[in-house]
Design an enzyme around this catalytic site. Structure first.
Site, PDB file in Angstrom:
ATOM      1  N   ASP A 299       0.817  -1.222   0.000  1.00  0.00           N
ATOM      2  CA  ASP A 299       0.000   0.000   0.000  1.00  0.00           C
ATOM      3  C   ASP A 299       0.849   1.269   0.000  1.00  0.00           C
ATOM      4  O   ASP A 299       0.345   2.348  -0.291  1.00  0.00           O
ATOM      5  CB  ASP A 299      -0.910   0.030   1.238  1.00  0.00           C
ATOM      6  CG  ASP A 299      -1.954  -1.073   1.229  1.00  0.00           C
ATOM      7  OD1 ASP A 299      -1.957  -1.858   0.272  1.00  0.00           O
ATOM      8  OD2 ASP A 299      -2.743  -1.148   2.184  1.00  0.00           O
ATOM      9  N   GLY A 343      -5.212  -1.138  -1.197  1.00  0.00           N
ATOM     10  CA  GLY A 343      -5.016   0.189  -0.610  1.00  0.00           C
ATOM     11  C   GLY A 343      -6.123   0.404   0.400  1.00  0.00           C
ATOM     12  O   GLY A 343      -7.198   0.898   0.080  1.00  0.00           O
TER      13      GLY A 343
HETATM   14  O1  LIG Z   1      -6.959 -10.076   3.032  1.00  0.00           O
HETATM   15  P1  LIG Z   1      -5.781  -9.745   3.886  1.00  0.00           P
HETATM   16  O2  LIG Z   1      -4.736 -10.767   3.859  1.00  0.00           O
HETATM   17  O3  LIG Z   1      -6.169  -9.370   5.270  1.00  0.00           O
HETATM   18  O4  LIG Z   1      -5.080  -8.464   3.247  1.00  0.00           O
HETATM   19  C1  LIG Z   1      -5.756  -7.368   2.730  1.00  0.00           C
HETATM   20  C2  LIG Z   1      -4.948  -6.135   2.976  1.00  0.00           C
HETATM   21  O5  LIG Z   1      -3.619  -6.242   2.555  1.00  0.00           O
HETATM   22  C3  LIG Z   1      -3.137  -4.958   2.162  1.00  0.00           C
HETATM   23  O6  LIG Z   1      -2.796  -4.976   0.825  1.00  0.00           O
HETATM   24  C4  LIG Z   1      -1.882  -4.630   2.913  1.00  0.00           C
HETATM   25  O7  LIG Z   1      -2.124  -4.678   4.260  1.00  0.00           O
HETATM   26  P2  LIG Z   1      -0.947  -4.894   5.302  1.00  0.00           P
HETATM   27  O8  LIG Z   1       0.064  -3.829   5.013  1.00  0.00           O
HETATM   28  O9  LIG Z   1      -1.608  -4.715   6.622  1.00  0.00           O
HETATM   29  O10 LIG Z   1      -0.388  -6.242   5.092  1.00  0.00           O
HETATM   30  C5  LIG Z   1      -4.314  -4.005   2.390  1.00  0.00           C
HETATM   31  O11 LIG Z   1      -4.425  -3.005   1.424  1.00  0.00           O
HETATM   32  C6  LIG Z   1      -5.461  -4.941   2.290  1.00  0.00           C
HETATM   33  O12 LIG Z   1      -6.615  -4.422   2.885  1.00  0.00           O
END
Ligand SMILES: O=P(O)(O)OC[C@H]1O[C@](O)(COP(=O)(O)O)[C@@H](O)[C@@H]1O
Ligand SMILES: Nc1ncnc2c1ncn2[C@@H]1O[C@H](COP(=O)(O)OP(=O)(O)O)[C@@H](O)[C@H]1O
Ligand SMILES: [Mg+2]
Length: 527
Positions: A299, A343
């Site tokens: 992100d 994001g």
């Molecule tokens: O479905 P998951 O594994 O919880 O990850 C979704 C999330 O991962 C991300 O790409 C990154 O999140 P993190 O930086 O917390 O790992 C977020 O934009 C998204 O909401």
């Protein structure tokens, strides 16, 4: 009537300019934003405290005082802050002696005092490089109402001539937390390789993020150059990742039991909050431990850095999805292609991917409110595009338009709010809208998010990961802890963790980059 949600946050420094006399000075201004962040992103977590003093801009010495305070805030914690009895030894990181890993140090530590490859502890990197002459200048980040230029210096990363750990006494651990991100394996690999060059033989991987610190956790993984040699050729993390896990006290007790005295933590905002808490708990228990973070988030929502690793790969990989959406839309009669990109609270991937592709007509991000319906809404603009150019492509960040979706307040095990699917919503609303107005529209929706996240790092990210991974090890050996590594204005730096996680970095709707994106898409305001 559709409601327009406010952008997730307002710029700290900009609000400072608007309210210079606010009681409590900086801290009074940071606090609301921090609360907002906790509400939106981490309902059940307390993030880093902020320690800015009140600043009276009528004081002729305020810039000096600001700089002194800045230096204090960006000071990087060192073992000698709390231990009087730690004596440094000459660095064993010495590129001339390539077989150091096989030595037992009984004949002394290899060193090369004539080598000009070490960083002086007093080396600094300029954090901000633009002198904005007015707060109304695009993207201006000002400290005071006159946008006075104040130099802000942060610590340069890299190997030091003196080190505070004897390699034979080190047991280093690596843990990867949060969601996946391209480049995790590259960073793990570089940390292991660099540790071995210093002469460390006990290197372990903690499986599945902080969860691996549970007593009954899966066994630690022994790491060596041989084990990690080719791991960067695949995406994901050799060690696995997770959200949630044990509390900080249990993690530190587990570290004590295992004898870990260097911990490398790869993760985003949440992981770094955990790393900082681990660092503080180790200090409280008077453990000589270096906790060093490497910011991981596709992100790109970590403060003060040019970018985080994996972001570049994500933007590149998103091109494939956007191009497919474009081809689908362009090949259909009145085709609309919708692509959702990751994001949670910031639209960097969507903005950069839209700009890079040149195929996006509408880019929607969490920081910029929009309407779907009404004369100025997205749907009416899509109608205009179908009638004038025959097709349209929409790129939407997952955190955008959450105000249109039913709120559940559900959170993941880390406390992150689980978002509704804005891509599906726009698809459904588009289909409904065009049916109602009797205009044919062929709507296709692509969600490539997990495909993007699971990719291996591209070349640019591979280099970034290498530099960050190596610098993390140099920082730990130099005796620093509670720090993270980053790239600032193309230079590599060490930053104290609380300063980079006080809130998630967001796209500034008044930045040149967002304006460039709008110039490229040609989209109007949807308010
Ligand atoms: O479905 P998951 O594994 O919880 O990850 C979704 C999330 O991962 C991300 O790409 C990154 O999140 P993190 O930086 O917390 O790992 C977020 O934009 C998204 O909401
Ligand atoms: N404020 C916090 N204090 C301590 N640990 C935290 C905090 N927030 C998150 N964590 C832990 O950090 C890990 C990763 O957090 P998460 O938010 O899922 O990902 P990311 O680090 O990518 O933001 C999880 O194991 C979670 O329990
Ligand atoms: Mg996060």
């Amino acid at each position: 009537m559709e409601s327009i949600s406010p952008p997730i946050g307002v710029k700290l420094v900009a609000s400072l300019v608007k309210k210079p006399s606010c009681a409590g000075g900086f801290s009074g201004l940071i606090a609301p934003r921090l609360r907002n962040f906790n509400r939106v992103i981490k309902s059940n977590r307390v993030f880093a405290e902020t320690k800015n003093p009140a600043i009276d801009f009528s004081d002729p010495d305020w810039t000096t005082k600001f700089q002194e305070d800045f230096e204090r805030r960006f000071n990087i914690p060192h073992l000698t802050d709390i231990f009087d009895d730690v004596d440094p030894i000459p660095s064993t990181f010495c590129l001339k002696s390539r077989s150091v890993v096989s030595e037992d140090f009984s004949g002394g530590y290899p060193s090369d005092e004539k080598w000009h490859g070490y960083i002086n502890n007093n080396d600094r990197v300029l954090l901000k490089t633009i002198h904005y002459s007015s707060p109304t200048s695009a993207g201006a980040e000002c400290i005071d109402p006159s946008c006075t230029w104040v130099e802000q210096w942060v610590h340069r990363a890299g190997p030091r001539e003196k080190i505070y750990f004897k390699p034979e006494d080190v047991k280093a651990a690596i843990v990867t937390c949060g969601g996946l991100c391209p480049g995790l394996n590259d960073v793990i690999r570089q940390i292991v390789i660099t540790l071995e060059i210093y002469g460390v033989k006990k290197i372990i991987g903690i499986p599945f993020g902080y969860r691996g610190f549970f007593k009954e956790g899966i066994h630690e993984m022994q790491l060596s150059r041989k084990v990690v040699q080719n791991i960067h050729l695949a995406g994901g993390s050799l060690l696995g990742v997770s959200r949630g896990g044990p509390n900080v006290s249990d993690i530190v007790s587990n570290m004590e039991e295992r004898g870990i005295n260097m911990l490398f933590v790869l993760g985003g905002n949440g992981t770094h909050a955990g790393a900082n808490a681990i660092h503080n708990e180790c200090r409280k228990r008077r453990m000589k431990v270096a906790v060093v973070g490497v910011p991981k988030t596709i992100d790109n929502d970590i403060l003060l850095m040019d970018k985080t690793f994996g972001f570049d790969t994500a933007v590149e990989e998103a091109q494939r999805a956007i191009n497919s959406a474009y081809i689908e839309a362009h090949s259909a009669y009145h085709g609309i292609g919708i692509v959702k990109l990751m994001g949670r609270s910031s639209g960097f991937i969507a903005m950069h991917a839209s700009l890079a592709s040149g195929q996006v007509d509408v880019c929607l991000i969490p920081e910029v409110p929009f309407r779907l319906h009404g004369p100025h809404g997205v749907l009416n603009y899509l109608k205009f595009l179908l009638e004038t150019k025959g097709s349209a492509v929409v790129c939407v960040a997952e955190g955008a338009g959450q105000n249109f979706l039913e709120k559940t307040n559900a959170t993941d095990p880390s406390g992150n709010i689980i978002l509704g699917d804005i891509g599906v919503h726009i698809q459904q609303e588009s289909k409904k809208y065009f049916k109602e107005i009797g205009l044919p529209a062929d709507v296709k929706y692509i969600d490539p998010t997990y495909m993007i996240r699971a990719c291996r790092a591209n070349a640019a990210d591979g280099i970034l990961c290498a530099v960050l991974g190596q610098n993390a090890v140099h920082g730990a050996f130099a005796g620093y802890g509670g720090i993270t590594v980053g790239i600032c204005n193309t230079h590599y730096v060490y930053l104290p963790i609380p300063e980079v996680i006080s809130y998630p970095k967001e796209v500034d709707p008044n930045s040149r980059m967002w304006h460039r994106c709008l110039t490229s898409t040609g989209q109007p305001d949807f308010v």
